[in-house]
Design a protein around this motif. Structure first.
Motif, PDB file in Angstrom:
ATOM      1  N   SER A  38      19.683  -1.305 -24.040  1.00 45.54           N
ATOM      2  CA  SER A  38      20.479  -2.511 -23.882  1.00 45.54           C
ATOM      3  C   SER A  38      19.770  -3.722 -24.450  1.00 45.54           C
ATOM      4  O   SER A  38      20.383  -4.567 -25.086  1.00 45.54           O
ATOM      5  CB  SER A  38      20.824  -2.732 -22.412  1.00 45.54           C
ATOM      6  OG  SER A  38      21.652  -1.695 -21.934  1.00 45.54           O
ATOM      7  N   VAL A  41      20.078  -3.758 -28.170  1.00 41.58           N
ATOM      8  CA  VAL A  41      21.427  -4.118 -28.596  1.00 41.58           C
ATOM      9  C   VAL A  41      21.654  -5.613 -28.481  1.00 41.58           C
ATOM     10  O   VAL A  41      22.213  -6.253 -29.377  1.00 41.58           O
ATOM     11  CB  VAL A  41      22.477  -3.337 -27.782  1.00 41.58           C
ATOM     12  CG1 VAL A  41      23.873  -3.878 -28.045  1.00 41.58           C
ATOM     13  CG2 VAL A  41      22.422  -1.858 -28.125  1.00 41.58           C
ATOM     14  N   GLU A 117      27.258  -1.116 -21.629  1.00 40.90           N
ATOM     15  CA  GLU A 117      26.885  -0.298 -22.783  1.00 40.90           C
ATOM     16  C   GLU A 117      27.070   1.186 -22.491  1.00 40.90           C
ATOM     17  O   GLU A 117      27.579   1.943 -23.325  1.00 40.90           O
ATOM     18  CB  GLU A 117      25.440  -0.565 -23.197  1.00 40.90           C
ATOM     19  CG  GLU A 117      25.075   0.206 -24.470  1.00 40.90           C
ATOM     20  CD  GLU A 117      23.629   0.020 -24.877  1.00 40.90           C
ATOM     21  OE1 GLU A 117      23.273   0.521 -25.958  1.00 40.90           O
ATOM     22  OE2 GLU A 117      22.850  -0.592 -24.123  1.00 40.90           O
ATOM     23  N   SER A 122      27.893   0.013 -27.494  1.00 39.81           N
ATOM     24  CA  SER A 122      27.104  -1.158 -27.887  1.00 39.81           C
ATOM     25  C   SER A 122      27.961  -2.273 -28.473  1.00 39.81           C
ATOM     26  O   SER A 122      27.597  -3.453 -28.375  1.00 39.81           O
ATOM     27  CB  SER A 122      26.028  -0.743 -28.891  1.00 39.81           C
ATOM     28  OG  SER A 122      26.618  -0.185 -30.059  1.00 39.81           O
TER      29      SER A 122
END
Length: 436
Positions: A38, A41, A117, A122
């Motif tokens: 995460s 991203v 996510e 994403s």
């Protein structure tokens, strides 16, 4: 013999209605990338959103250059809360926000972003960051004196404009986005809506799912310049409060049997008026054949919907749907207007077929969705004293059902994202919105 595939749409319904500590401060501060997917991203999303606005902002700001967020970027957790914003201490909430006083963006890196996510991919994380950065753009453009619901939908629209840039291949951070990924993103946006019954005048209102997805699609289809023009007088807001305590207690849902019967009768009445306007020909009453799971009526070439669990039979001119599994599950998992969306789709297929037009290719499928939206438009614009009308949450229920139908797959290859857009045109513009 008709092939029955109810399991596909039921499996998709589960996803549609479902609902990490990092030490990162700014994508530009030279700090190492945070642990966990995460964080990676979010880093690449914020960098890419800044790339987009560096290129796009001057056109909106009479040639002025874009100035990135100055105050930094703050992932937070329960044990490491976000900075104070404008003198107001911020406690832990599973949220993401832009602080205009400090010109910074913060987000819950412990719960919200990892869960989004994991469930939706994403690209949705990128859209959330693009939305928050959209608020920073509003501040720079000086367009913050609008109702909250308008500002939130403008930020949704800005996020859509960034997404269009990604889809156009100009991003190196998000590449090869598939229709399925885009549909997953829409499914995630469905979870980030206001609760049904929230008034658009509520200072915390962000918008129902129908309005937020419409704004996002506006950005994808029309670009940032259209988003920048959002104002209270030109943004269609459908979010309304419940009109009575009884309606609020029921969530606006009719009992199941009443919903099926009343919606079917209303669809017949609507097409009795709309079909002559559409074709110049009278509407013949459409026969409805409910069936038990696994035992559909005979139809040699059914025009299937909802993953095959419902269909229009062109040869015998009737519609049929599973009343043992499909319709009750739609009602229980989404609400009464999910059943309405099913009936709206089937009646629209009949209308399209009766006038000699295709429902099988992409253009035909999108016309069916738009025509289904015209019935919703009629329900939406009725007086409060009407026997049947939309309640708060019904538009979101229709979107959730349409998302489930689209993601269950069909022969046209049309994404749920595109189908929702066509449905929206019918809802907001009526029959004239389906002529293009």
């Amino acid at each position: 013999m008709y092939a029955y595939r109810v399991s596909r749409v039921l499996a998709v319904l589960v996803l549609v209605v479902a609902g990490c500590a990092v030490g990162w401060k700014s994508p530009d501060d030279g700090a190492p990338a945070p642990r966990g997917t995460s964080g990676d991203v979010v880093t690449k999303a914020l960098r890419d959103v800044e790339r987009f606005w560096t290129a796009t902002y001057p056109e909106l700001a009479h040639g002025r250059n874009f100035k990135p967020v100055r105050g930094g970027f703050f992932p937070y957790t329960r044990n490491d809360p976000p900075p104070a914003c404008g003198g107001e201490e911020a406690g832990y909430q599973p949220n993401a926000f832009y602080c205009p006083a400090g010109d910074f963006v913060a987000w819950d890196a412990e719960t919200l972003i990892p869960q989004l996510e994991a469930a939706f991919g994403s690209l949705l994380v990128g859209v959330v960051m693009a939305h928050e950065y959209g608020h920073a753009v509003q501040s720079r453009l000086g367009v913050t004196e609008q109702p909250t619901v308008v500002l939130e939908q403008q930020a949704d629209c800005f996020a859509g404009a960034w997404t269009a840039d990604v889809l156009g291949g100009r991003s190196t951070a998000f590449t090869g986005v598939t229709p399925e990924q885009l549909d997953n993103t829409v499914a995630g946006l469905l979870q980030l809506r206001d609760q049904p019954g929230t008034s658009a005048r509520n200072p915390q209102a962000h918008g129902n799912a129908f309005d937020r997805i419409r704004a996002f699609q506006d950005g994808v289809e029309k670009g940032a310049k259209v988003c920048a023009g959002y104002r209270a007088g030109n943004v269609p807001v459908t979010e309304v409060p419940f009109s009575t305590e009884e309606e609020a207690a029921s969530g606006g849902d009719l009992p199941y049997e009443q919903a099926v019967n009343s919606l079917a009768q209303d669809a017949q009445t609507y097409w009795g008026k709309a079909y002559p306007e559409l074709t110049g020909q009278p509407w013949q009453t459409l026969r409805i054949e409910p069936f038990r799971a696994g035992s559909p009526p005979e139809c040699p070439r059914p025009d299937a919907s909802a993953g095959g669990a419902a269909f229009y039979c062109p040869g015998a001119d009737f519609i049929a749907f599973d009343t043992a599994e499909l319709a009750p599950t739609l009602y229980q998992r989404i609400g009464d207007n999910a059943v309405g969306m099913l009936l709206g789709d089937l009646f629209a297929r009949a209308a399209q077929s009766r006038r000699g037009a295709s429902t099988q290719d992409r253009a035909g499928q999108l016309t069916v969705d738009c025509l289904a939206g015209t019935w919703t438009s009629d329900l939406l614009t009725r007086d409060r004293g009407a026997a049947l009308r939309l309640s708060p949450g019904d538009l979101d229920e229709a979107v959730a059902a349409l998302l489930a139908f689209g993601r269950a797959g069909d022969d046209s290859g049309t994404s749920a994202f595109d189908r929702i857009g066509a449905y929206r045109d019918g809802v907001l513009e009526g029959l004239k919105g389906c002529s293009g």
